[in-house]
Design a protein around this motif. Sequence first.
Motif, PDB file in Angstrom:
ATOM      1  N   PRO A  34       0.826  -1.211   0.000  1.00 38.22           N
ATOM      2  CA  PRO A  34       0.000   0.000   0.000  1.00 38.22           C
ATOM      3  C   PRO A  34       0.860   1.261   0.000  1.00 38.22           C
ATOM      4  CG  PRO A  34      -0.835  -1.588   1.588  1.00 38.22           C
ATOM      5  CD  PRO A  34       0.477  -2.118   1.094  1.00 38.22           C
ATOM      6  N   GLY A  35       0.479   2.204  -0.844  1.00 37.47           N
ATOM      7  CA  GLY A  35       1.192   3.472  -0.925  1.00 37.47           C
ATOM      8  C   GLY A  35       2.414   3.452  -1.825  1.00 37.47           C
ATOM      9  N   THR A  36       2.688   2.313  -2.477  1.00 42.79           N
ATOM     10  CA  THR A  36       3.838   2.228  -3.369  1.00 42.79           C
ATOM     11  C   THR A  36       3.369   1.907  -4.787  1.00 42.79           C
ATOM     12  OG1 THR A  36       4.223  -0.144  -3.061  1.00 42.79           O
ATOM     13  CG2 THR A  36       5.294   1.348  -1.503  1.00 42.79           C
ATOM     14  N   SER A  37       4.226   2.158  -5.745  1.00 38.05           N
ATOM     15  CA  SER A  37       3.884   1.854  -7.142  1.00 38.05           C
ATOM     16  C   SER A  37       4.879   0.877  -7.752  1.00 38.05           C
ATOM     17  CB  SER A  37       3.854   3.137  -7.967  1.00 38.05           C
ATOM     18  OG  SER A  37       5.133   3.746  -7.952  1.00 38.05           O
ATOM     19  N   GLY A  38       5.607   0.163  -6.873  1.00 37.94           N
ATOM     20  CA  GLY A  38       6.589  -0.781  -7.386  1.00 37.94           C
ATOM     21  C   GLY A  38       6.993  -1.784  -6.337  1.00 37.94           C
ATOM     22  N   GLY A  39       7.774  -2.753  -6.783  1.00 32.67           N
ATOM     23  CA  GLY A  39       8.261  -3.775  -5.870  1.00 32.67           C
ATOM     24  C   GLY A  39       9.267  -4.673  -6.564  1.00 32.67           C
ATOM     25  N   THR A  40       9.984  -5.457  -5.745  1.00 33.59           N
ATOM     26  CA  THR A  40      10.999  -6.367  -6.260  1.00 33.59           C
ATOM     27  C   THR A  40      10.678  -7.783  -5.809  1.00 33.59           C
ATOM     28  OG1 THR A  40      12.672  -4.632  -6.197  1.00 33.59           O
ATOM     29  CG2 THR A  40      13.480  -6.891  -6.257  1.00 33.59           C
ATOM     30  N   TYR A  41      10.832  -8.719  -6.732  1.00 31.47           N
ATOM     31  CA  TYR A  41      10.605 -10.135  -6.472  1.00 31.47           C
ATOM     32  C   TYR A  41      11.892 -10.882  -6.763  1.00 31.47           C
ATOM     33  CZ  TYR A  41       5.570  -9.336  -6.336  1.00 31.47           C
ATOM     34  OH  TYR A  41       4.311  -8.902  -6.005  1.00 31.47           O
ATOM     35  N   ALA A  42      12.121 -11.988  -6.037  1.00 35.19           N
ATOM     36  CA  ALA A  42      13.291 -12.838  -6.272  1.00 35.19           C
ATOM     37  C   ALA A  42      12.820 -14.181  -6.802  1.00 35.19           C
ATOM     38  CB  ALA A  42      14.073 -13.019  -4.974  1.00 35.19           C
ATOM     39  N   GLY A  43      13.650 -14.818  -7.607  1.00 33.26           N
ATOM     40  CA  GLY A  43      13.271 -16.110  -8.138  1.00 33.26           C
ATOM     41  C   GLY A  43      14.451 -16.868  -8.708  1.00 33.26           C
ATOM     42  N   VAL A  44      14.143 -18.090  -9.173  1.00 28.35           N
ATOM     43  CA  VAL A  44      15.128 -18.967  -9.789  1.00 28.35           C
ATOM     44  C   VAL A  44      14.462 -19.639 -10.978  1.00 28.35           C
ATOM     45  CG1 VAL A  44      16.565 -21.028  -9.489  1.00 28.35           C
ATOM     46  CG2 VAL A  44      16.218 -19.470  -7.576  1.00 28.35           C
ATOM     47  N   VAL A  45      15.177 -19.745 -12.081  1.00 35.05           N
ATOM     48  CA  VAL A  45      14.718 -20.552 -13.210  1.00 35.05           C
ATOM     49  C   VAL A  45      15.827 -21.528 -13.568  1.00 35.05           C
ATOM     50  CG1 VAL A  45      13.083 -18.886 -14.156  1.00 35.05           C
ATOM     51  CG2 VAL A  45      15.437 -18.840 -14.924  1.00 35.05           C
TER      52      VAL A  45
END
Length: 129
Positions: A34-45
């Motif tokens: 809430p209150g943000t317009s972005g974010g970071t996700y972590a992953g593996v392929v």
Amino acid sequence: MLKKTFVVIVASIAVLAAGQSAAAQTKVRVRFNPGTSGGTYAGVVKGYKYRDYLIPAKGGQTLFVELTTSHEGLEFIVRNPSGENLTNGETEFSTALERSGTYVVRVLMPRAYARRRESAVFKITFRID
């Protein structure tokens, strides 16, 4: 008897193929705090497996995507709500969105790396302005 065996073999191959394609991907719905317009996700392929990020957005907004990894071949593709590719093989992308709907960002290995079953750890950042 031969016809029945053939039908069983074909059915088994179809079930295995369907299972592999379903297991070959992960879908993640992108949500921002809430209150943000972005974010970071972590992953593996790894290998031919890929990860889809589903991003709801409105026409007129700007979508920004940045992929961070130490793997030289890892990339992403952005698809619009109609399924058309907006990019092909990027690590950074920004565009004004023409239509509302769910955009898909697919993180994957190019075939040359996937064939060797290489894996890559990554972070992907999304922002919508």
